[in-house]
Design a protein around this motif. Sequence first.
Motif, PDB file in Angstrom:
ATOM      1  N   ILE A   1       9.144   1.846  11.450  1.00  0.00           N
ATOM      2  CA  ILE A   1       9.455   3.145  10.350  1.00  0.00           C
ATOM      3  C   ILE A   1      10.806   2.688  10.065  1.00  0.00           C
ATOM      4  CG2 ILE A   1       9.464   5.265   9.794  1.00  0.00           C
ATOM      5  CD1 ILE A   1       7.451   5.861  12.294  1.00  0.00           C
ATOM      6  N   GLU A   2      10.876   2.821   8.337  1.00  0.00           N
ATOM      7  CA  GLU A   2      12.330   2.848   8.226  1.00  0.00           C
ATOM      8  C   GLU A   2      12.374   3.745   7.273  1.00  0.00           C
ATOM      9  OE1 GLU A   2      13.318  -0.908   6.106  1.00  0.00           O
ATOM     10  OE2 GLU A   2      13.029  -2.067   7.964  1.00  0.00           O
ATOM     11  N   ILE A   3      13.357   5.043   7.497  1.00  0.00           N
ATOM     12  CA  ILE A   3      13.631   6.149   6.448  1.00  0.00           C
ATOM     13  C   ILE A   3      15.009   6.274   6.347  1.00  0.00           C
ATOM     14  CG2 ILE A   3      13.382   8.650   6.636  1.00  0.00           C
ATOM     15  CD1 ILE A   3      10.619   8.386   7.918  1.00  0.00           C
ATOM     16  N   THR A   4      15.385   6.520   4.922  1.00  0.00           N
ATOM     17  CA  THR A   4      16.702   6.693   4.452  1.00  0.00           C
ATOM     18  C   THR A   4      16.587   8.185   3.929  1.00  0.00           C
ATOM     19  OG1 THR A   4      16.861   4.408   4.087  1.00  0.00           O
ATOM     20  CG2 THR A   4      18.519   5.953   2.732  1.00  0.00           C
ATOM     21  N   LEU A   5      17.261   8.969   4.699  1.00  0.00           N
ATOM     22  CA  LEU A   5      17.427  10.450   4.228  1.00  0.00           C
ATOM     23  C   LEU A   5      18.469  10.415   3.142  1.00  0.00           C
ATOM     24  CD1 LEU A   5      17.425  12.127   7.692  1.00  0.00           C
ATOM     25  CD2 LEU A   5      15.443  11.906   6.139  1.00  0.00           C
ATOM     26  N   PRO A   6      18.318  11.909   2.262  1.00  0.00           N
ATOM     27  CA  PRO A   6      19.305  12.146   1.198  1.00  0.00           C
ATOM     28  C   PRO A   6      20.704  12.366   1.949  1.00  0.00           C
ATOM     29  CG  PRO A   6      17.154  13.160   0.872  1.00  0.00           C
ATOM     30  CD  PRO A   6      17.109  12.407   2.417  1.00  0.00           C
TER      31      PRO A   6
ATOM     32  N   GLU B   1       0.851  -1.075  -0.045  1.00  0.00           N
ATOM     33  CA  GLU B   1       0.016  -0.035   0.097  1.00  0.00           C
ATOM     34  C   GLU B   1       1.140   1.012  -0.039  1.00  0.00           C
ATOM     35  OE1 GLU B   1      -3.934   1.477   2.497  1.00  0.00           O
ATOM     36  OE2 GLU B   1      -2.674  -0.077   3.297  1.00  0.00           O
ATOM     37  N   VAL B   2       0.623   2.366  -0.636  1.00  0.00           N
ATOM     38  CA  VAL B   2       1.058   3.550  -0.600  1.00  0.00           C
ATOM     39  C   VAL B   2       0.312   4.731  -0.061  1.00  0.00           C
ATOM     40  CG1 VAL B   2       2.100   5.302  -2.092  1.00  0.00           C
ATOM     41  CG2 VAL B   2       2.274   2.957  -2.698  1.00  0.00           C
ATOM     42  N   PHE B   3       0.856   5.513   1.017  1.00  0.00           N
ATOM     43  CA  PHE B   3       0.176   6.491   1.416  1.00  0.00           C
ATOM     44  C   PHE B   3       0.960   7.983   1.058  1.00  0.00           C
ATOM     45  CE2 PHE B   3      -1.078   3.196   4.450  1.00  0.00           C
ATOM     46  CZ  PHE B   3      -2.305   3.376   4.556  1.00  0.00           C
ATOM     47  N   TYR B   4       0.173   8.857   0.734  1.00  0.00           N
ATOM     48  CA  TYR B   4       0.805  10.165   0.491  1.00  0.00           C
ATOM     49  C   TYR B   4       0.072  11.267   1.661  1.00  0.00           C
ATOM     50  CZ  TYR B   4       0.813   8.152  -3.866  1.00  0.00           C
ATOM     51  OH  TYR B   4       1.188   7.256  -5.140  1.00  0.00           O
ATOM     52  N   LEU B   5       1.237  11.287   2.489  1.00  0.00           N
ATOM     53  CA  LEU B   5       1.020  11.887   3.966  1.00  0.00           C
ATOM     54  C   LEU B   5       1.376  13.567   3.657  1.00  0.00           C
ATOM     55  CD1 LEU B   5       2.315   9.256   6.255  1.00  0.00           C
ATOM     56  CD2 LEU B   5      -0.017   9.624   5.448  1.00  0.00           C
TER      57      LEU B   5
ATOM     58  N   ILE C   1       5.732  -2.671   7.638  1.00  0.00           N
ATOM     59  CA  ILE C   1       6.634  -1.616   7.823  1.00  0.00           C
ATOM     60  C   ILE C   1       6.406  -0.333   7.065  1.00  0.00           C
ATOM     61  CG2 ILE C   1       9.116  -0.899   7.819  1.00  0.00           C
ATOM     62  CD1 ILE C   1       8.591  -3.329  10.055  1.00  0.00           C
ATOM     63  N   VAL C   2       6.535   0.805   7.607  1.00  0.00           N
ATOM     64  CA  VAL C   2       6.425   1.877   6.945  1.00  0.00           C
ATOM     65  C   VAL C   2       7.808   2.433   6.397  1.00  0.00           C
ATOM     66  CG1 VAL C   2       5.731   4.352   7.113  1.00  0.00           C
ATOM     67  CG2 VAL C   2       4.489   2.611   8.391  1.00  0.00           C
ATOM     68  N   LYS C   3       7.886   2.455   4.933  1.00  0.00           N
ATOM     69  CA  LYS C   3       9.079   2.726   4.386  1.00  0.00           C
ATOM     70  C   LYS C   3       9.248   3.956   3.713  1.00  0.00           C
ATOM     71  CE  LYS C   3      10.339  -2.164   3.997  1.00  0.00           C
ATOM     72  NZ  LYS C   3      11.739  -2.195   4.164  1.00  0.00           N
TER      73      LYS C   3
ATOM     74  N   VAL D   1       5.727  10.591   1.230  1.00  0.00           N
ATOM     75  CA  VAL D   1       5.092   9.448   0.564  1.00  0.00           C
ATOM     76  C   VAL D   1       5.875   8.160   1.258  1.00  0.00           C
ATOM     77  CG1 VAL D   1       4.818   8.211  -1.653  1.00  0.00           C
ATOM     78  CG2 VAL D   1       4.752  10.662  -1.648  1.00  0.00           C
ATOM     79  N   VAL D   2       5.000   7.125   1.614  1.00  0.00           N
ATOM     80  CA  VAL D   2       5.281   6.028   2.485  1.00  0.00           C
ATOM     81  C   VAL D   2       4.840   4.742   1.624  1.00  0.00           C
ATOM     82  CG1 VAL D   2       6.178   7.158   4.416  1.00  0.00           C
ATOM     83  CG2 VAL D   2       3.882   5.882   4.229  1.00  0.00           C
TER      84      VAL D   2
END
Length: 129
Positions: free
Chosen positions: A103-108, A37-41, A60-62, A53-54
């Motif tokens: 939650i997994e977030i990879t920043l630029p 699933e995709v969420f546009y938050l 897991i929220v990616k 956008v996750v």
Amino acid sequence: MEVIESTLKEFGNIFPNAFHVFGSAEFNHLNAAKVDEVFYLIFKDSKHRLGLVVGILDGIVKSPFSAPIGGFVFLNEEVKIHQIDGAVEALIQWVEKKRFNGIEITLPPSIYHPSFIAKQLNAFYRAGF
């Protein structure tokens, strides 16, 4: 800060020029089949501040879910650290309410926007990431 679950079109209209292509609604829509699933938050206090956008994969929220980098996108590059703090807290609450597993977030890299990346890194670090 509140989290608004928006549509692809609404997110794209509010954030038409993400500071990196991997944060755009269109790029993420093209890769939506790679996740469950995709969420546009949209993160809003008195006005729209940030977007994220996750993709959800195995609970897991990616961000990103199909790119090398993700994280928040901004409407105004002068977004304040307390607004990012509020968005991180709202994201955590949203994830808990939805009963996702993490939650997994990879920043630029900072070269993309040194001050905004530093603010995000600081906010996520202080939130326990």
